[in-house]
Structure formats: structure tokens, C-alpha cells
Scaffold this motif. Structure first.
Motif, mmCIF file in Angstrom:
data_model
loop_
_atom_site.group_PDB
_atom_site.id
_atom_site.type_symbol
_atom_site.label_atom_id
_atom_site.label_comp_id
_atom_site.label_asym_id
_atom_site.label_seq_id
_atom_site.Cartn_x
_atom_site.Cartn_y
_atom_site.Cartn_z
ATOM 1 N N GLU A 102 59.145 -60.028 14.383
ATOM 2 C CA GLU A 102 58.240 -60.524 13.492
ATOM 3 C C GLU A 102 58.319 -60.275 11.991
ATOM 4 O OE1 GLU A 102 54.574 -58.323 15.214
ATOM 5 O OE2 GLU A 102 53.857 -59.301 13.424
ATOM 6 N N ARG A 143 54.765 -52.121 28.564
ATOM 7 C CA ARG A 143 54.156 -53.613 28.279
ATOM 8 C C ARG A 143 54.082 -54.327 29.530
ATOM 9 N NH1 ARG A 143 55.740 -52.251 22.987
ATOM 10 N NH2 ARG A 143 55.224 -53.713 21.379
ATOM 11 N N ARG A 149 44.375 -58.905 23.118
ATOM 12 C CA ARG A 149 43.453 -59.472 23.827
ATOM 13 C C ARG A 149 42.344 -58.555 23.938
ATOM 14 N NH1 ARG A 149 47.535 -59.662 28.833
ATOM 15 N NH2 ARG A 149 48.089 -57.995 27.634
ATOM 16 N N ARG A 161 50.567 -53.585 31.164
ATOM 17 C CA ARG A 161 49.503 -53.972 30.237
ATOM 18 C C ARG A 161 49.561 -55.591 30.262
ATOM 19 N NH1 ARG A 161 46.626 -51.881 25.826
ATOM 20 N NH2 ARG A 161 45.631 -53.567 24.385
ATOM 21 N N GLY A 215 47.261 -61.540 17.772
ATOM 22 C CA GLY A 215 46.022 -60.679 17.784
ATOM 23 C C GLY A 215 46.077 -59.888 19.295
ATOM 24 N N TRP A 234 43.374 -52.506 15.050
ATOM 25 C CA TRP A 234 43.329 -52.266 16.563
ATOM 26 C C TRP A 234 44.597 -51.296 16.739
ATOM 27 C CZ3 TRP A 234 44.415 -57.030 14.952
ATOM 28 C CH2 TRP A 234 45.817 -57.544 15.413
HETATM 29 O O1 LIG Z 1 45.489 -55.944 23.888
HETATM 30 P P1 LIG Z 1 46.885 -57.017 24.110
HETATM 31 O O2 LIG Z 1 46.647 -58.332 24.313
HETATM 32 O O3 LIG Z 1 47.610 -56.281 25.125
HETATM 33 O O4 LIG Z 1 47.781 -56.707 22.624
HETATM 34 C C1 LIG Z 1 48.264 -55.693 22.340
HETATM 35 C C2 LIG Z 1 49.019 -55.706 21.069
HETATM 36 O O5 LIG Z 1 50.247 -56.403 22.065
HETATM 37 C C3 LIG Z 1 50.957 -57.136 20.834
HETATM 38 O O6 LIG Z 1 51.571 -56.467 19.918
HETATM 39 P P2 LIG Z 1 53.274 -56.600 19.532
HETATM 40 O O7 LIG Z 1 53.292 -58.165 18.715
HETATM 41 O O8 LIG Z 1 53.451 -55.580 18.622
HETATM 42 O O9 LIG Z 1 53.885 -56.682 20.775
HETATM 43 P P3 LIG Z 1 54.751 -57.700 21.467
HETATM 44 O O10 LIG Z 1 55.447 -58.520 20.399
HETATM 45 O O11 LIG Z 1 55.435 -57.176 22.426
HETATM 46 O O12 LIG Z 1 53.508 -58.774 22.180
HETATM 47 C C4 LIG Z 1 49.578 -57.902 20.334
HETATM 48 O O13 LIG Z 1 49.841 -58.700 19.082
HETATM 49 C C5 LIG Z 1 48.632 -56.493 19.981
HETATM 50 O O14 LIG Z 1 48.843 -56.015 18.828
#
Ligand SMILES: O=P(O)(O)OC[C@H]1O[C@H](OP(=O)(O)OP(=O)(O)O)[C@H](O)[C@@H]1O
Ligand SMILES: Nc1ncnc2c1ncn2[C@@H]1O[C@H](COP(=O)(O)OP(=O)(O)O)[C@@H](O)[C@H]1O
Length: 188
Positions: free
Chosen positions: A49, A144, A101, A147, A99, A72
Motif C-alpha cells: 500500500e 498473520r 478489527r 490472527r 482498519g 492502534w
Molecule cells: O486487528 P486486525 O483486524 O487483525 O488488524 C490488524 C492490522 O492488520 C492490518 O494491517 P496491514 O495492512 O499492515 O496488514 P495486512 O496487509 O497483512 O492486512 C490492518 O490494517 C491492521 O492494521
């Protein structure tokens, strides 16, 4: 261009589900939509991103100064939503951010009109997409995926979008959700 109010939307869901991809596709369809550029304590070389990379010290300074409307921590990183998003909302433009969750209850407490859009996909699909994306190490991917199961906090309502299938199907659902009347219908 479809009509849109100055509403704040959070797209949430497990890592690898397609949040960033969907955001970019929705912005191409809805030129009035503002995608929020997050401030993240992640290395600028990470790719993916469009975000602003910063240090933990700078993040803490900016947080103390009130520069973030929401913030967060997750995956060992700090994330901030810059306060300038309020200018877009005040000007009647809708804004969409990627965002967490886990922080939705807090975000909705602060912005009662916030609309959450929850994207899901089957676990084996998430694993394949994270591996193909190649931004994280195998260890980070495993964390990840662990989670991925947390789901939404109890009592939080969201528009649900399944992105297990073709991207175009989910893009259409997201574009519909970002238009107030259809968003209200699918919330009922
Ligand atoms: O509380 P959760 O829903 O688990 O989210 C935790 C984090 O994970 C994602 O980050 P990021 O975009 O850095 O990671 P991703 O691209 O792997 O989703 C999302 O944007 C939050 O910042
Ligand atoms: N419907 C889909 N079909 C196939 N690949 C997808 C689909 N949606 C997203 N992807 C791919 O999955 C990977 C993870 O998507 P990304 O948008 O980075 O997810 P997130 O931001 O939720 O972590 C990317 O490589 C993206 O191109």
C-alpha cells in the motif's frame, strides 16, 4: 459518478484477504472517494500500500501532538490515521481506511457514523495470497494467519463481503457498500 456523502468507512479483515487491492479498485470506480494514507512504523521499502513510513519515536511525538484521529498497534507495528481526513469528511467527501478489527469498538465510539466493511476469505486462500504477496517472512505470515481467526469484536455490525472468489465480485460489493443507500440496505 455515484452520489456519496462525507462518510468515514473502515475496511477490515484478516491479513491477505484483499483489503488494499479492493480499496484501490474502489477508488478507480469512485473518483470522489478518498483513500486514507496511513502512517506506519514499517520500513518504506516494504512496498504494498501507499503509506507514510516513520520511526516509533516520531510516531509517538505525533500521537502526543494529536496528529492522529485513530491509532492502534498490530503485527509489532504502530498505525495512525492522520487528522487531515477530517477535512475531506467536512467537505462532504467519503474516506476509506484500512482498519483493524480489534480497534473497531473504539473507532465506532469515537465516530458513531463510521461504517465498517468486513472482508473475509477461506483460510487456505489467505495463506496462498500472503505467500504470493511476498511482503512478509514465513514467520510473519504464520503470525498473520494465526490472527486471521479473531473475527469482529462482539456487538460490532459490519457490511460483510466474501473475497474468496473473483476480485471483480468483491469490488462490486464494495462499490455498492460505499454508496449510502445500498450500504443502509445491507446493514438491515
Ligand atoms: O486487528 P486486525 O483486524 O487483525 O488488524 C490488524 C492490522 O492488520 C492490518 O494491517 P496491514 O495492512 O499492515 O496488514 P495486512 O496487509 O497483512 O492486512 C490492518 O490494517 C491492521 O492494521
Ligand atoms: N479476489 C482475489 N483473487 C485473487 N487474488 C487476490 C484477490 N484479492 C486480493 N488478491 C491478492 O491477494 C494478495 C493480498 O491482497 P492485499 O490487498 O495485500 O490484502 P490485505 O491488504 O487484506 O492484506 C495480493 O497479492 C492481491 O493481489
Amino acid at each position: 459518478m455515484p452520489e456519496m456523502a462525507g462518510r468515514l468507512y473502515a475496511i477490515v479483515g484478516p491479513s491477505g484477504v484483499g483489503k488494499d487491492t479492493l480499496m484501490r479498485a474502489a477508488a478507480r470506480r469512485l473518483p470522489g472517494l478518498r483513500l486514507v494514507r496511513r502512517v506506519i512504523t514499517r520500513s518504506a521499502e516494504a512496498g504494498g500500500e501507499d503509506f507514510e513510513s516513520t520511526s516509533e519515536a516520531d510516531f509517538a511525538r505525533r500521537l502526543a501532538r494529536g496528529d492522529f484521529i485513530l491509532h492502534w498497534q498490530a503485527h509489532g507495528l504502530s498505525y495512525g490515521i492522520p487528522a487531515d481526513v477530517l477535512d475531506f469528511l467536512e467537505a462532504g467527501r467519503p474516506a476509506l481506511f484500512n482498519g483493524s478489527r480489534a480497534m473497531l469498538a473504539e473507532a465506532k465510539a469515537q465516530f458513531p457514523a463510521l461504517e465498517a466493511i468486513h472482508v473475509t476469505a477461506r483460510p487456505e486462500i489467505l495463506a496462498a495470497r500472503l505467500a504470493a504477496r511476498g511482503r512478509e517472512s514465513a514467520e510473519e505470515i504464520a503470525a498473520r494467519l494465526a490472527r486471521a481467526k479473531i473475527g469482529l469484536p462482539p456487538g460490532i455490525k459490519a457490511i460483510e463481503i466474501d473475497n474468496s472468489g473473483p476480485l471483480e465480485t468483491a469490488v462490486e460489493a464494495l462499490v455498492a457498500a460505499l454508496q449510502p443507500e445500498s450500504a443502509k440496505r445491507s446493514m438491515r
